[in-house]
Design a protein around this motif. Structure first.
Motif: not given
Length: 208
Positions: A4-6, A58, A101, A105, A194
């Motif tokens: 998982i990344i943003i 995301c 999330a 951010s 994240v």
């Protein structure tokens, strides 16, 4: 375990994000649009908004599971320290903290840029969205009564707002997002936020 990344969105993400957004247009009153924009129109939105404000994705195991962005609240000079925000989560990925999330951010980055206030319009009735935004620190500011017509009915739009900093003194000019997008601070924000996203909850099967 999921990866998982943003990260900041790019124009290359436009087609996937548009496919995520289209069901909201066609089947809900979350957005006031009647028909999904064309791919080029959607790309132009990304280009236009990201010239000033963040647009984040995301990504879970290579698939865009949600996105969120900020846009100008008004065009005239006196409103330059205020913006509006929108968050969309892919169907099937709700209740995992993705929207929270993305919002956190955006809050961090917008504050870093110098913004003071965030606003969001919510088509009524939508108690789930109202409760979510209150939990994220928004408060109800007022309503545009019967201002939107969709699916055969006039609808109110509830406006909620959130302050990012104290409104005192003379504000400094806003730093455009492209100038800080690659800063170490922004990268750290995305890595930290994240962590708010959790794995899907398993379904308990009763054998009794």
């Amino acid at each position: 375990m999921e990866h998982i990344i943003i990260r900041p969105a790019t124009e290359a993400d436009a087609e996937e994000m548009l496919a995520l957004y289209a069901p909201y247009v066609l089947h809900t009153t979350v957005t006031s649009e009647y028909a999904p924009p064309t791919l080029e129109e959607f790309r132009e939105r990304i280009r236009s908004y990201m010239a000033k404000t963040p647009w984040l994705c995301c990504v879970i195991d290579g698939q865009i599971a949600g996105y969120g962005y900020a846009s100008p609240h008004r065009k005239r000079a006196g409103y330059q320290w205020s913006c509006e925000t929108s968050i969309y989560t892919r169907m099937g990925f709700h209740r995992r903290g993705i929207a929270s999330a993305l919002y956190q951010s955006l809050f961090d980055i917008l504050t870093y840029q110098g913004y003071y206030s965030i606003y969001v319009g919510i088509t009524s009735p939508n108690p789930r969205s109202m409760a979510f935004h209150m939990a994220m620190g928004f408060s109800r500011m007022g309503a545009y009564h019967r201002s939107m017509y969709k699916f055969g009915k006039w609808r109110d739009v509830i406006w909620m707002g959130k302050s990012l900093r104290h409104h005192v003194g003379t504000p400094e000019p806003i730093t455009p997002y492209p100038q800080i997008q690659d800063d170490a601070y922004c990268a750290q924000v995305l890595r930290e936020r994240v962590k708010l996203i959790h794995e899907p909850q398993s379904v308990q099967v009763s054998h009794g």
